[in-house]
Write an enzyme that holds these catalytic residues in place. Structure first.
Site, PDB file in Angstrom:
ATOM      1  N   ARG A  80     -13.062  -1.263  -2.132  1.00 58.62           N
ATOM      2  CA  ARG A  80     -12.764  -1.013  -0.667  1.00 58.62           C
ATOM      3  C   ARG A  80     -13.711  -0.532   0.216  1.00 58.62           C
ATOM      4  NH1 ARG A  80      -8.890   1.455   0.966  1.00 58.62           N
ATOM      5  NH2 ARG A  80      -8.127   0.136   2.649  1.00 58.62           N
ATOM      6  N   ARG A 118       0.797  -1.276  -0.115  1.00 61.37           N
ATOM      7  CA  ARG A 118      -0.061  -0.073  -0.096  1.00 61.37           C
ATOM      8  C   ARG A 118       0.809   1.208  -0.024  1.00 61.37           C
ATOM      9  NH1 ARG A 118      -5.074  -0.016   2.234  1.00 61.37           N
ATOM     10  NH2 ARG A 118      -4.339  -1.961   3.378  1.00 61.37           N
ATOM     11  N   CYS A 153     -25.215  -2.154  -9.637  1.00 56.34           N
ATOM     12  CA  CYS A 153     -26.566  -2.288  -8.944  1.00 56.34           C
ATOM     13  C   CYS A 153     -26.708  -3.002  -7.506  1.00 56.34           C
ATOM     14  CB  CYS A 153     -27.279  -3.364  -9.809  1.00 56.34           C
ATOM     15  SG  CYS A 153     -27.475  -2.712 -11.665  1.00 56.34           S
ATOM     16  N   GLU A 154     -26.077  -2.051  -6.897  1.00 57.67           N
ATOM     17  CA  GLU A 154     -26.103  -2.251  -5.174  1.00 57.67           C
ATOM     18  C   GLU A 154     -26.297  -0.996  -4.559  1.00 57.67           C
ATOM     19  OE1 GLU A 154     -23.815  -5.027  -2.947  1.00 57.67           O
ATOM     20  OE2 GLU A 154     -23.449  -6.262  -4.821  1.00 57.67           O
TER      21      GLU A 154
END
Ligand code: LLP
Length: 436
Positions: free
Chosen positions: A330, A293, A361-362
């Site tokens: 994330r 990261r 679609c959420e």
């Protein structure tokens, strides 16, 4: 060009990434687009390197490539003198295709298959980091069958919990990774490996978690490992050449994140290892770290184009962009927080709070729940900052949306290093069902 700590702008006030106007990037390559500022990647790597050089220890910086895997990033890491860690045949394959020196590859994973181990051994990877007894057995078979030798490390679960999101913790005893110390598993694994002539145990590995914003966890980790080394020195006259302390150095996602410099982590780690080596009368081993990261996170930007907007009286408006959970899972998975800017006028005063929503679609596909933005309109390019780690690498084709292109920008030049998927890419593995 003007600059603040977090972004740069050009004379027109547009966001610049790697010396390239973000609006031009969006125009030339389309959105959603992942853009890396390559100089920033180099800067992060070099900050770690300088701290190691100043600390006068043998070291390796092994980029945890799961944070972002591609041929181009392997090229850059190689050029910087880094090692890499891979966790699958697919990452290893990509590294081989990139021409990455195999002796600088560490192979990780808590369920490597026999085929993957064979691939690693046949390609002479530098180190296999053993995670469990099943794997020791599989590797034994592979080495007997190929008549080869390999360097290994043992992944130790040191019993240290990093202060981070639950899914990001790996060093605690109740973890699927590594050999536990307290129950005696680590010692049992040590004895098994030491008995194998075709395995050379060069060191110990541990990783305590990810997005860690303080040094305390690393001090505890070093302490646990050095205690173990002391025990094994006394009992078995064994001292590791390498102590691999994993990754996990935290980055700035939003103003709430109080980051410490990368060099500070390394300085602390070196100081702890030295102090304990002296105290226990041990050699100072080479120190390896596995940052993912912190190398690519802040260097990455996601560019999106604004589409629809929904205003409901009395509620926070929804501003929807052309990407979302398919290119950055994330926020939905970890409640990760980000900041966004309007690329044309990043310095503009925010005038409203919106839900910056994705196109999938959420209901949970919200990139930033409370984004403070100036007024936006359809067609505006939005940049979400610090998306370079675990964004593209965790991308999916949910809703059959093609994955974005990835561009490297440096010194005013931009180059596509991963092309945008096409609709044909999406169906390339589909087959018609032949009813019999
Ligand atoms: N070494 C080992 C053995 C690891 O498991 C990891 C990350 C690293 C190094 C690199 O850690 P970093 O420096 O990137 O924090 N998908 C999650 C992160 C999962 C981390 C997995 N292991 C996220 O998006 O936050």
């Amino acid at each position: 060009m003007s600059t603040n700590d977090y972004y740069q702008t050009n004379d027109q006030g547009h966001l610049m990434i790697g010396g390239v106007d973000a609006l031009k990037l969006a125009e030339n390559f389309g959105t959603p687009l992942v853009v890396y500022d390559v100089a920033q990647i180099r800067k992060q790597f070099n900050a770690l390197k300088q701290a190691f050089v100043a600390g006068q220890v043998d070291y390796a910086i092994s980029y945890a490539s799961k944070a972002f895997t591609s041929i181009a990033i392997y090229q850059v890491i190689n050029e910087l003198g880094g090692h890499i860690d891979v966790v699958s045949g697919g990452e290893l394959y990509t590294a081989l295709k990139a021409g990455f020196p195999t002796e600088k590859i560490s192979f990780h994973g808590n369920n490597k298959t026999k085929d993957e181990l064979l691939m690693a051994v046949e390609n002479n990877v530098g180190v296999i980091i053993l995670d469990n007894f099943h794997e020791i057995e599989l590797l034994k078979q592979v080495l007997h069958e190929t008549n080869k030798k390999v360097q290994v490390m043992l992944r130790i679960t040191p019993g240290v919990s990093a202060h981070t999101h639950e899914y990001d913790q790996t060093g605690q005893e109740d973890s699927k990774f590594g050999f536990d110390v307290r129950s005696g598993q680590a010692e049992k694994a040590f004895l098994q490996v030491k008995a194998e002539e075709q395995m050379e145990l060069i060191g110990l590995h541990a990783h305590i978690g990810s997005q860690i914003l303080e040094t305390e966890g690393f001090n505890l980790e070093v302490e646990k490992l050095m205690q173990l080394v002391q025990e094994w020195k006394q009992k078995y006259d064994y001292q590791p050449q390498v102590l691999n302390l994993g990754g996990g150095f935290g980055i700035r996602y939003t103003a709430k994140d109080r980051v410490i410099g990368l060099g500070t982590f390394v300085e602390q780690i070196i100081a702890s290892v030295r102090t304990l080596a002296e105290q226990y009368q041990l050699n100072v081993p080479a120190i390896w770290v596995e940052p993912g990261r912190s190398i690519v996170g802040e260097a990455g930007y996601s560019l999106y184009t604004v589409g629809s907007r929904k205003d409901v009286p009395g509620l926070t408006p929804y501003v929807t962009v052309d990407g979302g959970m398919g290119d950055n899972i994330r926020p939905a998975l970890y409640q990760a927080e980000y900041e966004a800017l309007v690329a044309k006028r990043p310095a503009a005063e925010p005038v409203e709070k919106v839900h910056l929503a994705g196109r999938y679609c959420e209901s949970g596909d919200i990139l930033i729940d409370q984004a403070c933005l100036p007024k936006t309109k359809p067609g505006d390019v939005i940049a979400v900052l610090a998306t370079g780690a675990y964004g593209y690498s965790m991308a999916s084709n949910y809703n059959r949306v093609p994955r974005p292109a990835v561009v490297f920008a440096e010194n005013g030049q931009a180059q596509e290093v991963v092309t945008r998927e096409t609709y044909d890419d999406l169906i390339k593995n589909d087959r018609f069902y032949q009813e019999k």
